[in-house]
Design a protein around this motif. Structure first.
Motif, mmCIF file in Angstrom:
data_model
loop_
_atom_site.group_PDB
_atom_site.id
_atom_site.type_symbol
_atom_site.label_atom_id
_atom_site.label_comp_id
_atom_site.label_asym_id
_atom_site.label_seq_id
_atom_site.Cartn_x
_atom_site.Cartn_y
_atom_site.Cartn_z
ATOM 1 N N UNK A 116 108.010 53.800 -17.148
ATOM 2 C CA UNK A 116 109.334 53.269 -17.498
ATOM 3 C C UNK A 116 110.445 54.080 -16.830
ATOM 4 N N UNK A 117 110.314 55.422 -16.841
ATOM 5 C CA UNK A 117 111.323 56.258 -16.177
ATOM 6 C C UNK A 117 111.360 55.985 -14.673
ATOM 7 N N UNK A 118 110.209 55.767 -14.058
ATOM 8 C CA UNK A 118 110.150 55.482 -12.635
ATOM 9 C C UNK A 118 110.852 54.163 -12.322
ATOM 10 N N UNK A 119 110.611 53.141 -13.111
ATOM 11 C CA UNK A 119 111.279 51.845 -12.908
ATOM 12 C C UNK A 119 112.778 51.970 -13.133
ATOM 13 N N UNK A 124 118.453 52.420 -10.934
ATOM 14 C CA UNK A 124 119.699 53.198 -10.843
ATOM 15 C C UNK A 124 119.995 53.552 -9.392
ATOM 16 N N UNK A 125 119.003 53.981 -8.623
ATOM 17 C CA UNK A 125 119.205 54.347 -7.220
ATOM 18 C C UNK A 125 119.657 53.132 -6.423
ATOM 19 N N UNK A 126 119.054 51.974 -6.641
ATOM 20 C CA UNK A 126 119.439 50.752 -5.921
ATOM 21 C C UNK A 126 120.879 50.376 -6.244
ATOM 22 N N UNK A 128 123.400 52.376 -7.229
ATOM 23 C CA UNK A 128 124.320 53.315 -6.604
ATOM 24 C C UNK A 128 124.455 53.073 -5.109
ATOM 25 N N UNK A 129 123.371 52.734 -4.415
ATOM 26 C CA UNK A 129 123.429 52.461 -2.980
ATOM 27 C C UNK A 129 124.285 51.233 -2.711
ATOM 28 N N UNK A 130 124.169 50.209 -3.530
ATOM 29 C CA UNK A 130 124.976 48.994 -3.343
ATOM 30 C C UNK A 130 126.471 49.282 -3.552
ATOM 31 N N UNK A 131 126.796 50.113 -4.546
ATOM 32 C CA UNK A 131 128.203 50.425 -4.809
ATOM 33 C C UNK A 131 128.792 51.211 -3.657
ATOM 34 N N UNK A 132 128.019 52.102 -3.027
ATOM 35 C CA UNK A 132 128.516 52.898 -1.902
ATOM 36 C C UNK A 132 128.742 52.001 -0.696
#
Length: 134
Positions: A116-119, A124-126, A128-132
């Motif tokens: 669950x933490x991995x998913x 979250x990483x995806x 943040x990349x889209x917002x940048x």
């Protein structure tokens, strides 16, 4: 009558009746744990005005005693040796036994939480990349 070689009754008697001069027939029975030996009297004949007795004699079969439930015949030899106090051999057979279902419930829970933490971390990483990129 149905008796063993000692004259002991081993099955219910069968009484036949009929008119004087009528034919009669008696039957040999199959009796558990006994083998037919001989017939005493006439197995077939005609009814008379006197009592006629036909006796079937059986011998008792030799009964082989069944093994005791604690004979440990299904246990491997190395475990028998350990049971008897011989500790010279290691029990490598026990090392190859897989755990039964439900034996490691703690490890299963840790695996689910880690997944669950991995998913969640990937999502979250995806985001943040889209917002940048915007």
């Amino acid at each position: 009558k149905y008796v063993d070689t000692d004259g002991k009754k081993i099955s219910d008697d069968v009484v036949k009746s009929g008119n004087v001069g009528d034919a009669y027939t008696t039957e040999q029975k199959t009796i558990a744990d006994y083998t037919f030996k001989e017939v005493q009297g006439s197995a077939t004949g005609t009814f008379t005005d006197k009592v006629q007795t036909v006796t079937y004699v059986y011998t008792k079969n030799n009964v082989t005693p069944s093994p005791k439930p604690d004979d440990y015949s299904d246990i491997p030899e190395s475990i028998k040796n350990n049971r008897n106090g011989n500790k010279n051999e290691s029990t490598s057979e026990n090392k190859n036994i897989l755990p039964q279902t439900g034996d490691n419930e703690g490890l299963s829970m840790i695996g689910m939480i880690s997944g669950l933490f991995l998913i969640f971390g990937t999502i979250v990483v995806i985001l943040f990349k889209r917002k940048r990129q915007d």
